[in-house]
Design an enzyme around this catalytic site. Structure first.
Site, PDB file in Angstrom:
ATOM      1  N   ILE A 130       0.941  -1.403  -0.077  1.00  0.00           N
ATOM      2  CA  ILE A 130       0.113   0.300  -0.218  1.00  0.00           C
ATOM      3  C   ILE A 130       0.954   1.321   0.405  1.00  0.00           C
ATOM      4  O   ILE A 130       0.415   2.682   0.238  1.00  0.00           O
ATOM      5  CB  ILE A 130      -1.414   0.391   1.264  1.00  0.00           C
ATOM      6  CG1 ILE A 130      -0.299   0.059   2.407  1.00  0.00           C
ATOM      7  CG2 ILE A 130      -2.286  -1.289   1.210  1.00  0.00           C
ATOM      8  CD1 ILE A 130      -0.577  -0.239   3.823  1.00  0.00           C
ATOM      9  N   SER A 131       2.105   1.393  -0.869  1.00  0.00           N
ATOM     10  CA  SER A 131       3.078   2.887  -0.714  1.00  0.00           C
ATOM     11  C   SER A 131       3.148   2.720  -1.445  1.00  0.00           C
ATOM     12  O   SER A 131       2.586   3.338  -2.205  1.00  0.00           O
ATOM     13  CB  SER A 131       4.173   2.272  -0.141  1.00  0.00           C
ATOM     14  OG  SER A 131       5.203   0.764   0.007  1.00  0.00           O
ATOM     15  N   ARG A 132       4.219   2.438  -2.423  1.00  0.00           N
ATOM     16  CA  ARG A 132       4.404   2.434  -3.816  1.00  0.00           C
ATOM     17  C   ARG A 132       5.111   1.444  -5.230  1.00  0.00           C
ATOM     18  O   ARG A 132       5.633   0.539  -3.920  1.00  0.00           O
ATOM     19  CB  ARG A 132       5.610   4.132  -4.069  1.00  0.00           C
ATOM     20  CG  ARG A 132       4.778   5.884  -3.515  1.00  0.00           C
ATOM     21  CD  ARG A 132       4.764   5.664  -4.275  1.00  0.00           C
ATOM     22  NE  ARG A 132       4.066   6.962  -4.369  1.00  0.00           N
ATOM     23  CZ  ARG A 132       3.422   7.484  -3.524  1.00  0.00           C
ATOM     24  NH1 ARG A 132       2.004   6.875  -2.883  1.00  0.00           N
ATOM     25  NH2 ARG A 132       2.873   8.437  -4.007  1.00  0.00           N
TER      26      ARG A 132
ATOM     27  N   HIS B 118      -4.680   1.805  -6.875  1.00  0.00           N
ATOM     28  CA  HIS B 118      -3.638   3.352  -6.047  1.00  0.00           C
ATOM     29  C   HIS B 118      -5.392   3.759  -5.426  1.00  0.00           C
ATOM     30  O   HIS B 118      -5.324   5.175  -5.566  1.00  0.00           O
ATOM     31  CB  HIS B 118      -3.378   4.083  -6.631  1.00  0.00           C
ATOM     32  CG  HIS B 118      -2.268   4.738  -6.384  1.00  0.00           C
ATOM     33  ND1 HIS B 118      -1.065   5.410  -6.418  1.00  0.00           N
ATOM     34  CD2 HIS B 118      -2.129   5.240  -4.591  1.00  0.00           C
ATOM     35  CE1 HIS B 118      -0.407   5.734  -5.419  1.00  0.00           C
ATOM     36  NE2 HIS B 118      -0.921   5.508  -4.425  1.00  0.00           N
TER      37      HIS B 118
ATOM     38  N   GLU C 223       1.802   3.231 -13.740  1.00  0.00           N
ATOM     39  CA  GLU C 223       0.070   2.874 -13.094  1.00  0.00           C
ATOM     40  C   GLU C 223      -0.942   2.955 -13.827  1.00  0.00           C
ATOM     41  O   GLU C 223      -1.128   4.997 -14.666  1.00  0.00           O
ATOM     42  CB  GLU C 223       0.021   3.852 -11.449  1.00  0.00           C
ATOM     43  CG  GLU C 223       0.318   2.344 -10.273  1.00  0.00           C
ATOM     44  CD  GLU C 223      -0.177   3.683  -8.680  1.00  0.00           C
ATOM     45  OE1 GLU C 223       0.492   2.624  -8.439  1.00  0.00           O
ATOM     46  OE2 GLU C 223      -0.244   4.332  -9.447  1.00  0.00           O
TER      47      GLU C 223
END
Length: 336
Positions: free
Chosen positions: A251-253, A301, A282
């Site tokens: 859930i970060s990058r 995202h 993305e």
């Protein structure tokens, strides 16, 4: 020709000119935020700016970054001599060159705390969805080809499982609070160890070495900031240290994980599954192998994507711009 819009404030004073990418559209300011913003700022889209650079270059005093747009480079900074503040939505600032901005005397803010609750909720949602195979289950339940539900179609237990959290900042800690309610055992690795009372409140055990956390965890959740140190933090070696029954949750990058190594690990059953709210790029190309794997859950995202959070995010950006333009300390300032 420059279109002149009314840009007087309540007391007849000229509103500050603020550069935005666009209104609506793919990267634009939300339509339902417009009324609030237009009471405080004279919004200039990038299209308007480029068409009327001569008039607007000295007018723009702040930039409002939504979905990482507008992109800021040296050419843009050189063209905005009176720029004072850049307010960026969300917590990540990897899209900004802080040293470059600082060299032009521009201050930067973000909105790190408002996203924490929703992103932690998303982390748990991904963990549960992957463990209980919700996406596959939904597809089976609605498929026109389904004649019966197989009795041996099983997920993995969450209660009592070990969750390893990499990055125990605000988001990581909120994930731990939620995981505690699911009776999970919690390990964590962070640059700095949390206070003993914070650890005991969620029952978290500190792992000085990432390797120890990876080897023991049933679920590994990434909640780190993307920096040169965390770029591809999880690669082939780290994935091989994980249990073959383990799930990776990001859930970060996207760039915190070596995506090619992850594809290989999932295909070869080095780890059991992955649940990702972030990828690179993305969205992924439509033929990307991650999109074809049954043991992967991918979301677009949306960690902070709730109506309330996005509104508060906008309010905080406005507060930072107004403070910066008034020469006051900027709330949530990001230092280079």
């Amino acid at each position: 020709m420059w279109k002149h819009f009314s840009h007087q404030g309540m007391e007849g004073q000229e509103l500050p000119y603020v550069l935005v990418d666009s209104i609506g559209e793919r990267f634009g300011v939300y339509e339902d935020h417009l009324e609030f913003l237009k009471k405080r700022f004279h919004l200039i889209t990038m299209k308007e700016y480029l068409e009327n650079k001569m008039f607007l270059s000295k007018k723009v005093r702040a930039i409002y970054i939504w979905y990482h747009r507008p992109a800021i480079n040296e050419e843009l900074l050189q063209s905005l001599p009176n720029l004072k503040v850049v307010a960026s939505a969300g917590v990540g600032i990897d899209h900004l060159d802080l040293k470059l901005l600082s060299s032009y005397g521009v201050k930067v803010s973000n909105t790190p705390f408002v996203v924490s609750t929703d992103t932690a909720d998303m982390g748990m949602a991904l963990l549960l969805a992957s463990a209980r195979r919700l996406v596959e289950g939904h597809e089976m339940a609605v498929s026109p080809d389904t004649e019966y539900f197989p009795a041996d179609w099983l997920g993995v237990e969450v209660s009592g499982a070990t969750l390893g959290i990499l990055g125990m900042g605000t988001i990581g800690y909120k994930v731990a609070e939620r995981a505690k309610a699911f009776e999970m055992k919690i390990l964590y690795h962070n640059r700095n160890q949390r206070k003993k009372e914070e650890e005991s409140a969620v029952g978290a055990i500190y792992c000085k070495k990432i390797d120890d956390l990876l080897q023991q965890s049933d679920f590994v959740l990434l909640a780190v900031t993307l920096t040169p140190q965390t770029h591809k933090l999880i690669g082939k070696r780290e994935l091989e240290l994980m249990k073959p029954t383990a799930t990776l949750i990001n859930i970060s990058r996207g760039l915190v994980v070596d995506q090619d190594a992850l594809v290989e690990a999932l295909q070869n059953k080095v780890i059991k599954a992955a649940a990702l709210d972030v990828t690179y790029p993305e969205p992924l190309p439509r033929d990307h192998p991650l999109l074809k794997l049954k043991n992967v859950v991918i979301t677009p995202h949306i960690g902070s994507a709730t109506k309330k959070t996005r509104w508060v995010m906008m309010e905080e950006m406005v507060e930072s711009i107004e403070a910066g333009l008034a020469g006051l300390p900027i709330p949530r300032e990001v230092l280079p």
